[in-house]
Scaffold this motif. Sequence first.
Motif, PDB file in Angstrom:
ATOM      1  N   CYS A 162      -5.656  -1.464  -2.263  1.00 58.75           N
ATOM      2  CA  CYS A 162      -6.089  -0.519  -1.492  1.00 58.75           C
ATOM      3  C   CYS A 162      -6.574   0.388  -1.203  1.00 58.75           C
ATOM      4  O   CYS A 162      -6.578   1.903  -0.885  1.00 58.75           O
ATOM      5  N   CYS A 178       0.906  -0.558   0.194  1.00 59.21           N
ATOM      6  CA  CYS A 178       0.169   0.093  -0.066  1.00 59.21           C
ATOM      7  C   CYS A 178       0.627   1.115   0.105  1.00 59.21           C
ATOM      8  O   CYS A 178       1.501   0.969   0.615  1.00 59.21           O
ATOM      9  N   ARG A 232      -9.190  -5.687  -3.809  1.00 57.80           N
ATOM     10  CA  ARG A 232      -8.413  -5.648  -4.622  1.00 57.80           C
ATOM     11  C   ARG A 232      -8.163  -3.884  -4.454  1.00 57.80           C
ATOM     12  O   ARG A 232      -8.903  -2.864  -4.186  1.00 57.80           O
ATOM     13  N   LYS A 237      -5.511  -1.434   3.552  1.00 57.99           N
ATOM     14  CA  LYS A 237      -5.899  -2.703   2.658  1.00 57.99           C
ATOM     15  C   LYS A 237      -7.722  -2.866   3.190  1.00 57.99           C
ATOM     16  O   LYS A 237      -7.337  -2.701   4.415  1.00 57.99           O
ATOM     17  N   MET A 238      -8.267  -3.646   3.203  1.00 53.18           N
ATOM     18  CA  MET A 238      -9.578  -4.205   3.328  1.00 53.18           C
ATOM     19  C   MET A 238     -10.109  -5.218   2.868  1.00 53.18           C
ATOM     20  O   MET A 238     -10.134  -5.680   2.279  1.00 53.18           O
ATOM     21  N   GLU A 239     -10.315  -5.888   3.786  1.00 48.12           N
ATOM     22  CA  GLU A 239     -10.450  -7.387   3.633  1.00 48.12           C
ATOM     23  C   GLU A 239     -11.705  -7.780   2.265  1.00 48.12           C
ATOM     24  O   GLU A 239     -12.146  -6.900   2.525  1.00 48.12           O
ATOM     25  N   GLY A 240     -11.234  -8.382   1.724  1.00 52.00           N
ATOM     26  CA  GLY A 240     -12.081  -8.704   0.222  1.00 52.00           C
ATOM     27  C   GLY A 240     -12.097  -7.866  -0.531  1.00 52.00           C
ATOM     28  O   GLY A 240     -12.853  -7.830  -1.754  1.00 52.00           O
TER      29      GLY A 240
END
Length: 800
Positions: A93, A80, A91, A86-89
């Motif tokens: 950042c 990033c 693509r 990032k966020m879960e699930g």
Amino acid sequence: MKIFFLFTFLTFLLSAFEQVAAYAHYDKILTHSRIRARDQGPNVCALQQVMGTKKKYFSTCRNWYQQAICGKKATVLYECCPGYMKMEGMRGCPAVAPIDHVYGTLGIVGATSTQQYSDISKLREEIEGRGSFTFFAPSNEAWDQLDSEIHRNLVDNVNIELYNALHHHMLNKRMLTKDLKNGMTLVSMYNGQKLLINHYPNGVVTVNCARIIYGNQIATNGVVHVVDRVLTAVGNTIQDFIEAEDDLSSFRAPAITSGVMDILGRPGHYTLFAPTNEAFERLPRGVLERIMGDKVASEALVKFHILNTLQCSEAITGGAVYETLEGNTVEVGCDGESLTVNGVKMVKRKDIVTSNGIIHLIDQVLIPDSAKQVIELGGAQQTTFTDLVAQLGLTSSLRPEGQYTLLAPLNGAFSDDTLRLDQRLLKTILQNHIIKVKVGLNELYNGQELETIGGKLLRVFVYRTAVCIENSCMVRGSKEGRNGFIHILRQIINPAEKTLHEMLRNDKRFSIFLSLVKAADLDDVLSWPGQWTLFVPTNDAFKGLTDDDKDILIRDKNALRNILLYHLTQGVFIGSGFEPGVTNILKTIQGGKLYLKTVNDTLLVNELKSRESDLMATNGVIHVIDKLLYPAELPVGNDQLLTILKKLIKYIQIKFVRDSTFKEIPLTFYKINIIESNVQPIVTKEDPSITQLTKFIEGEPEFKIVREGETITKVIHGEPIIKTYTKIIDGRPVEVTEKKVTEERIIQGPEIKYTRITAGDPDNEEKLKKIFEEAPVRRAQPTRRTQGGAARRRTRLDHS
């Protein structure tokens, strides 16, 4: 007026953008990293990590495409970009990192050791509170790499030492990387200690040579930049360090005597590559003593170790060339973790930060060309020449106080046959590669003559992309030393010994061509002084030519001269002086054009290969060909001549225009006026008591070649003669001694004219009188130089 205002505003705007761009290299490189990682999703940056280490870089284009940093293989990482998460699930950042106070931000960027030390040193309350701070936070690895004793002292005294050390990493205002300008000096929050900022074109930003590895993490009360090492205090100048460091005593002595030490005590942004005592001990004693005994050389040596820019080791990710205070350049690079200078690993200790620059300790002494003797300037490609100069005892001719120019051929120029020559002959060859004076590349000009220590005069030829000395042209690599220059040549120089005519006469390969030259009355052209390029066909070019054919050619003198003079052009053109692959057009004496170019070191003339080129003569150069040349645009109007030429010339179609004739080529393109004299005084007895002396001319023949349209100036000199005679003055006989009776006349004429005057012929008096009547006798003047440098003599009758 509106246009002027708009122009001024745009100029100001562009200038402002340029200034911002100059200090936004970090952000520019970061943008490139985003572009390289765009396929990985939003707000992803591509980094390079040096294999086997934890070092990561937002890379320049060069490092990226080389897939290496400091010569070491680098792998690509995708992370990033600073300020994103990032966020879960999802693509890439897509999330923005939370904004917290400085203390909380230390945890966000992973500088947990710095966060912990801020807590135990009671700094936490300050950086959680109100204010605007910049925190250069050491990474966890930076704390681990800190000297163990220093680390222990900090941790053992958290309330003072550790607290002060952390304050030394802080500014009392927020500064993003774009605000950190190259060469800037900032004041830290500890005791006014200085922080030296450098912002390099490759995007690297350093603080006291610590690299920012993660920048611009915004906090509610400031900004956090993660750096790769713990900052140490800066106090002394480079001068102070040299004076206090025992291991630099050998460097200290010339630095003081040359006056350079004072420079290193002034404010600035210097980089010093300081050779240790061990480095000086490795130098040959004679070399060290000579340099130390020469103030100019010792000053050059010291300055050659100093850059006028600040180069931290962490900013060097590849080789770059920097100018030294001495004026020449050094290449600073890296090989893994090691710094290199001119490609050599020699840095023992790096990044000693002072208030006016950086010191890197090295284990070799850097000797600039300006401190070397001229014979020491030879590189790896000239070792054969320099070794032979030493072996044959010629180094003694190169006195340190003298001035010389070495013309050093490349190693490949010395064939085995050359090296097997008698040593006396080989010594003579080498002497003709040493000029008596110091001549730089920018001092050479076309037509210049250089005298060697062997007594030969070498001619200089300057072309569009080359400088040649006799038959050999220079390659890049000229250097200036303490007592001279060295120029690198492709071949061994072969000084000219004979005229063009003598060379043709002494080589049986050219007997047919020479016989045709004689038949066309062109012998003198190839014999008199001049500057010619002659393309000579060998006897092979005349295969099939019968005696009858030859007679037909000779009978048509205009045709013969047209053919022969198409092989001659004015000026000396060396084959290797032409730019490779480029066609050069030369106008011949015949009037047609020759098309020359070099391909793979072979000279082509009208696309015909020269079998041997650059045979030097005192009045030009010969290029050997095995075909007769003929101007393609010149028609033939005689059937017999056409048949003969078709026998000899098969590589072009010869034009036939019936009854066309060849133009007459008068020999006015080289005109000669010769005055030959061997005249004794003409004495007329008018009275037994008086001897009357008539003007006379005496001396050796002189001549000058005159091109078409020029006027010749002929000066006739006489040698001094002393004569005593009696003269009647006031009715009394007086003995008169007359010395140095020499007359000087100027003869002009556009046509070829031969005048021979000899003693004993009554007509001589009339010829002499006619000459003297055409111009008055000039009185004596001191000998002086003309613009061209030749002495002009004026003489008189002296009576005593």
